[in-house]
Each structure stands twice: as structure tokens, then as C-alpha cells.
Design an enzyme around this catalytic site. Structure first.
Site, PDB file in Angstrom:
ATOM      1  N   SER A 507      74.370 168.772  54.085  1.00 33.45           N
ATOM      2  CA  SER A 507      74.117 167.467  53.499  1.00 33.45           C
ATOM      3  C   SER A 507      74.948 167.320  52.224  1.00 33.45           C
ATOM      4  O   SER A 507      76.177 167.395  52.286  1.00 33.45           O
ATOM      5  CB  SER A 507      72.628 167.291  53.261  1.00 33.45           C
ATOM      6  N   ASP A 594      72.192 161.713  63.501  1.00 30.43           N
ATOM      7  CA  ASP A 594      71.856 161.762  62.082  1.00 30.43           C
ATOM      8  C   ASP A 594      71.777 160.345  61.512  1.00 30.43           C
ATOM      9  O   ASP A 594      72.773 159.617  61.508  1.00 30.43           O
ATOM     10  CB  ASP A 594      72.935 162.556  61.344  1.00 30.43           C
ATOM     11  N   HIS A 626      69.811 165.194  61.105  1.00 32.20           N
ATOM     12  CA  HIS A 626      70.257 165.689  59.806  1.00 32.20           C
ATOM     13  C   HIS A 626      69.868 167.152  59.661  1.00 32.20           C
ATOM     14  O   HIS A 626      68.935 167.519  58.951  1.00 32.20           O
ATOM     15  CB  HIS A 626      69.638 164.838  58.704  1.00 32.20           C
TER      16      HIS A 626
END
Length: 690
Positions: A507, A594, A626
Site C-alpha cells: 500500500s 482492489d 488490497h
């Protein structure tokens, strides 16, 4: 609720790995690793044997998540006979990891999305009938549980955004029938609701166009402003909850101070009473009386987590729990009568162990070990983690953590006796933090021969608002300087060598990896980017609609895409703009579904690198979001990453072998960049499960 870790990957859903680089002329080769047992990836990253252990409010049942045919499901057993457990859910795809008990007898609740899309539906399971009911059966809807109360056992309060994707209306949902009745249509852009034990709305929170926050008090059927939180305090000030009678609001508050302290606020008069504070770090989690909601203890986590009693009710109990060992304890669940707790204990070199803690007369303070989450790691060569305080070039203290492989620290004093390759593992968020504790990724990398360094760079949360706000406008700026300063420290301390450092993360950590290879292309030997954004403009243009309440925070802390100056900043700080600067090997992992960091973020930089004939290995999972939740996908990516890392940094590696089996992994680009990957793909058929 406000979201501080917007671009973060949860620990249950993240598969991290790294590597690459070359031996620079004249540099010393890493010492040959002393042979310790190679811990199998299955033991580190496969399903835990049991996790998320809880007890029902009436004390009748123990519950946990455990595999059924390799997929995590909820199991329930009589509290006095764990051996009689049975699975009460039947998920066959991604598995269930988030569940909790209602106060309706024999009824538990769980959340599940599809393929990682984060459209979480809320389900109720009736243990008597075995029936599971979708309580939020609406397309493109993310459920938010707002209230579960012992005085209203047959219903719960749930926010649903099926009417307006940006804002959640509030409903009362009957657990037996699934029927919902509207409590409030959210026409005032409310981010969070707070109700008492009888489901009367008492307070709410609403984001302002200036990035600040209004705390609202119920006034008839409307709302009036009760408090004002300016922009600079929003990430460190939040409503923690209410007592069940609604008389007291608990507030973590950093206004007129640096670190967030906890206050009890009289709901009627607004009078505030300071309950707990710490000059080093924000007050974090808390324990509340299950019968009244009264706050009884809080935690503060600077370098290690500590519990602080609020009053005397739990002081003796917390002392007993501290006696389990030198690691850290937590409380997973408490019965409604508070006679029985489920307690967790773990340390950096000890995966979580679950205990039953009895407070009944005659058995006060008795601890009974229930389960270890990962017994396959018992006796394996796990290593300690060492908290550190590093200094940035401009004088900030960076709370950090170092894990050393056994051969680098044979006397176990936390000092490297010989330099080894290092992996800089960057946390997501960025409004989140790293902390002490067991980590499969730290142990995995150390076991393969790498030092692992975790750094709380400026912008991280938990260390006061000044530290968090110091990251504003500093993506690819001073936030990255902090990471480079930590690497330079590790080289100066002879923990590692300047040409043997990998950067990796998920991320925001994936973004930091791309920044490392584009903004400072000579600093890192390689990088592993997992679901990291490459183009900040497209990132902000595609955030989920229900993040509307937080958008002003993003715009002010990054760059505002609605202004020319903001758009220029976003372009300048985007790794995609500098993709032609990449000279070191890069591995990218992405989930196709995602909702936070879209697949296009990875596609864009892969395409830019291909256009410049720059090598890249791209692993795409069609049934992930994600981060990688399915253990088959987690294991597959880590097998690829481990061999990628071994090729460029020289550590040990377990061959990929059959570790792609059962996963949905596809490799559109660059299979030849990882030892054994092309061969493994020849016999691999992606198994997509949503």
C-alpha cells in the site's frame, strides 16, 4: 469513523516480500550464513490452526476461526469442552476473519466481501438452526456496525450506503428476520454515529470542507455542534465511545497538547475529566466494563505496548496478565457478567497464544492455556526484535524496530556481529504505524538471512500530532528522507552493506518502494511493491465513494487535485513520472479487485517500464483486493518474492516448487526474472475463488 490507515494492508491480508540488486565493484560480499533450520513457508504463512478466539457474552461458547478444507471458517464449541467444536459457517472462497457475538442467544455475526472488493456484507448465524442470513443483501453496499447492545439483544444498528454510495444511512436490523427499519437518513454527511445502549442517537461526527471535524450532539431530531476539532488534530482526536446509559462520552483528544490523552466528557454539561495521558505516545486501545461501557483501562504504545488502569477495577487483573511473560498481552473478549476473559499473549519470537482467564469467586486470577495460533512454529529458530530510537537528518526521533538473523547476532544482544543484507520493510497508511510483536514476515526474512528494519517515518500515527503532521506534503520528500536516514544508520552500524539493501512494502509501503527506485535509484538494490500507487492523481480520482468524509484530509495532506498547484504536486511526487529512472529489479504484486489502489496503478508503471525496456516482474491475482487474503495466494506470492530476493541479495530460498498450486496467481510480465517461476507456471492453472 475516521480512517487513519487508508492506504494500508491489514496484517491478515498482506503478503510482503522483496529483493534485487547487484554486487557493486569493491564491496564486501555478505558472510556465508550460519546454517539454521529453514522454516517452511507453510508454517509461517499458511492458515493458523486457530485464530480470533472469543467467548460468547453468556459464557456458553468458545469460538474461533480455523480451516475447513483449507478455508478459514468460524467454529463454535461448548465453553467447557473445546474438543466438541463444529464449524458453523461454510465459506469456500476467501474465508472469514472478522466475526463477533451478538447478545441474542446462540447468534453470532460475521462480515464478508467478494474477491477483495471491500463491499462487506454482514451475516447472522443462528447456532440452533445452522441458518446464515445476509443482513445487508444489497449490491455495492458496505456494512458498518454502529451498535450492539446487551439491553437490545434482538437487534443491532447498522450503517448501509445502498441509497447513496458516499454516505451511510442508519438502520435498526432485527437479527431473527433480517428486517431493517430506518433510524436516520444521512442527509447531513455524517461520518460516524454514536448511540447509547438503548440505541438512542447521542453524538455524531461530521467532516468539514476545511479538513476539520465537527462533533455533533443530538438536539430533538436534528443535530447541534458540541465540539470543534481543527484540521491539525483530526488524525489524533476521535470519539472512543459512550457509556451504555449515554451519560459519558470518551474522547481521545490532542487539542492544546501534542499526544492524545483520554477524557471523560459529561454528555449533558460538557465537563471534561482527564483520565490518562502519556507524553511519549497517544493513548490507544481501551477496556470497558461490558455491563456499563465504563472505561477501565487504556493502552499506550511507544516502543512497547503498556496497559494503564483507569481506576482500581482492573489493576489487579492487569498485574496477573503481565505475569504471563515478557511479551505483550491483550483481551479479546469478556463475558457480560465479566467472570471470564479470553486473553492473548505474544512476543516477537512467540506467535499468539490464547488463554482463558477466570474471575469467578474461588478461581480469581486463574489462567488456563487454550490454544497456540501456530503450533507448527513451536521449537523453530525464531529470533527477537529490538526497539530503537533513530534520528532523522533534521532531528526527529524515529521509533523503529530491528530484527537480526541468527548468524548476525549469535550472542543475542541485538548488535550485529557481522553485516548481512537488509530489507527495509515500510508500513502502509501512511497514517498507521509499526510496532513490536510477532510477525511472520520479519521471521521469514530473518530466517532467510536478512536483517529487517521497520521505521516509523514522519506521518506515522501514534506518536503525537506533531510527528503525524510533519508528514503533510512530504510524500516522496522528508518521509522518504527518514527511510534513507535509517538505511544510512544501518550501514554505519555495520548491520548491512550499502549495496545490499532492499526496500519493500504494501500500500503506502508499496508507494515508498516505487519512490525508492525512482527518486533515489542508487540507494536500494531492489524493490517489492505490493498494491502500491504509482500515480497520485489517479489514486485520488478513484478512491472509494464512501471515503468522501475523509477526502479533504487527503487533499490537504497530499495535494489537492482540484487546484493547479495540487495537480502539479501530485505529478511531481508520483513514481510514474520518473519511471525511466528505475535501474534495479522490481517485483510488483496486485489484486485485481482492489478498491483503494486500483489495478491501473500497477498496470501504468509496468507499461511505462516495458516501454523503456526496463525489467519488471508483475504478479496479478484476479480474486484479491488490497492485499492477499487467501492463504494460497499469500503463499504463492511469498514463494515468488523469496526467490526474487535470493537471486539479488544472496539469501537462502525454499524453491517455488508446488507453491503456486491452488492460487489464482498470473504473471503477465517478467516470469524470467525469478528463479524457478517460469517452470512453475508451466503446470499452473489459476484457481480463482471469490
Amino acid at each position: 469513523m475516521r480512517r487513519t490507515a487508508l492506504f494500508a494492508v491489514s496484517s491478515l491480508a498482506l503478503a510482503l516480500a522483496a529483493c534485487s540488486g547487484r554486487q557493486e565493484e569493491g564491496s564486501s560480499a555478505p558472510a556465508a550464513p550460519k546454517e539454521v533450520e529453514l522454516i517452511p513457508r507453510d508454517a509461517l504463512f499458511g492458515n493458523p490452526e486457530r485464530a480470533v478466539v472469543q467467548i460468547s457474552p453468556d459464557g456458553k461458547y468458545l469460538s474461533w476461526v480455523a480451516p475447513v478444507d483449507g478455508v478459514m471458517n468460524v467454529w463454535v464449541a461448548p465453553a467447557n469442552d473445546p474438543s466438541a467444536a463444529r464449524a458453523v459457517t461454510d465459506d469456500k472462497a476467501r474465508g472469514i476473519r472478522n466475526y463477533f457475538w451478538s447478545y441474542r442467544p446462540d447468534t453470532l455475526l460475521y462480515l464478508r466481501d467478494t474477491g477483495g472488493d471491500e463491499d462487506f456484507h454482514l451475516y447472522a448465524v443462528d447456532l440452533a438452526t445452522g441458518q446464515a442470513r445476509d443482513l445487508t443483501p444489497f449490491a455495492k453496499t458496505t456494512a458498518q456496525v454502529v451498535g450492539v447492545s446487551p439491553t437490545q439483544p434482538d437487534s443491532i444498528l447498522v450503517g448501509m450506503n445502498d441509497r447513496d454510495a458516499k454516505w451511510h444511512d442508519l438502520y435498526r436490523v432485527e437479527l431473527a428476520s433480517g428486517n431493517r427499519s430506518l433510524v436516520e437518513e444521512n442527509t447531513q454527511q455524517i461520518a460516524s454515529y454514536f448511540a447509547d445502549g438503548d440505541y438512542n442517537l447521542r453524538f455524531a461526527a461530521r467532516s468539514r470542507p476545511d479538513g476539520g471535524l465537527d462533533i455533533l450532539r443530538r438536539a430533538g431530531k436534528g443535530w447541534e455542534q458540541a465540539d470543534d476539532v481543527p484540521f491539525e488534530d483530526v488524525l489524533t482526536t476521535t470519539v472512543l465511545g459512550l457509556t451504555h446509559d449515554g451519560s459519558t462520552l470518551y474522547l481521545a483528544d490532542s487539542r492544546n497538547r501534542n499526544t492524545a490523552a483520554v477524557y471523560a466528557v459529561d454528555s449533558a454539561s460538557g465537563e471534561r475529566t482527564l483520565l490518562a495521558e502519556d507524553a511519549r505516545a497517544d493513548i490507544g486501545g481501551g477496556l470497558a466494563d461490558p455491563r456499563t461501557g465504563e472505561l477501565q483501562a487504556v493502552s499506550v504504545d511507544y516502543l512497547r505496548n503498556e496497559w494503564k488502569p483507569v481506576g482500581d477495577a482492573l489493576a489487579a487483573d492487569l498485574k496477573v496478565l503481565e505475569g504471563i511473560g515478557p511479551g505483550e498481552v491483550g483481551v479479546n473478549a469478556r463475558t457480560l457478567d465479566d467472570s471470564t476473559w479470553i486473553v492473548t499473549y505474544s512476543a516477537a519470537e512467540s506467535p499468539v497464544v490464547y488463554y482463558r482467564y477466570d474471575r469467578t469467586p474461588g478461581a480469581e486470577g486463574r489462567l488456563t492455556k487454550l490454544f497456540s495460533a501456530r503450533p507448527a512454529l513451536d521449537g523453530k529458530p525464531l529470533v527477537p526484535q529490538w526497539p530503537l530510537e533513530l534520528k532523522s537528518r533534521d532531528g526527529l526521533t524515529l521509533p523503529s524496530y530491528l530484527t537480526l538473523p541468527a548468524q548476525a547476532d549469535p550472542d543475542g544482544d541485538g548488535k550485529a556481529d557481522t553485516p548481512v543484507p537488509l530489507v527495509l520493510l515500510v508500513h502502509g497508511g501512511p497514517w498507521a504505524r509499526d510496532g513490536y510483536g510477532y510477525s511472520s514476515w520479519n521471521q521469514w526474512l530473518a530466517n532467510r538471512g536478512y536483517a529487517v528494519l521497520l521505521v516509523n517515518y514522519r506521518g506515522s500515527t501514534g506518536f503525537g500530532k506533531e510527528f503525524t503532521n510533519a508528514g503533510d506534503g512530504e510524500w516522496a520528500g522528508k518521509m522518504h528522507d527518514d527511510l534513507v536516514d535509517a538505511v544510512n544508520w544501518a550501514v554505519e552500524q555495520r548491520i548491512t552493506m550499502p549495496d545490499k539493501v532492499a526496500i519493500m512494502g504494501g500500500s503506502y509501503g508499496g508507494y515508498a518502494t516505487l519512490v525508492g527506485l525512482t527518486f533515489t535509484p542508487d540507494t536500494f538494490a531492489c524493490g517489492v511493491d505490493i498494491v502500491g500507487p504509482s500515480n497520485l492523481a489517479t489514486l485520488l480520482s478513484t478512491v472509494p465513494p464512501y471515503w468522501a468524509s475523509f477526502f479533504e484530509q487527503l487533499a490537504r495532506r497530499m495535494g489537492d487535485p482540484r487546484t493547479e498547484e495540487g495537480r502539479a504536486w501530485l505529478a511531481e511526487r508520483s513514481p510514474l513520472t520518473r519511471a525511466d529512472q528505475i535501474t534495479r529489479p522490481l517485483l510488483i504484486g496486485q489484486g485485481a479487485n482492489d478498491p483503494r489502489v486500483k489495478q491501473a496503478e500497477s498496470d501504468q508503471i509496468v507499461e511505462a517500464m516495458q516501454a523503456k525496456n526496463i525489467p519488471v516482474t508483475y504478479v496479478l491475482f484476479p480474486d484479491e483486493g488490497h492485499g492477499f487474503a487467501r492463504p494460497e495466494n499469500n503463499k504463492a506470492f511469498n514463494a515468488i518474492a523469496e526467490n526474487f530476493l535470493a537471486r539479488c541479495l544472496g539469501g537462502r530460498a525454499q524453491p517455488i516448487g508446488e507453491d503456486l498450486a491452488g492460487s489464482s496467481a498470473t504473471v503477465p510480465v517478467g516470469a524470467e526474472g525469478v528463479e524457478g517461476l517460469a517452470e512453475a507456471l508451466e503446470n499452473h492453472t489459476p484457481n480463482v475463488r471469490k
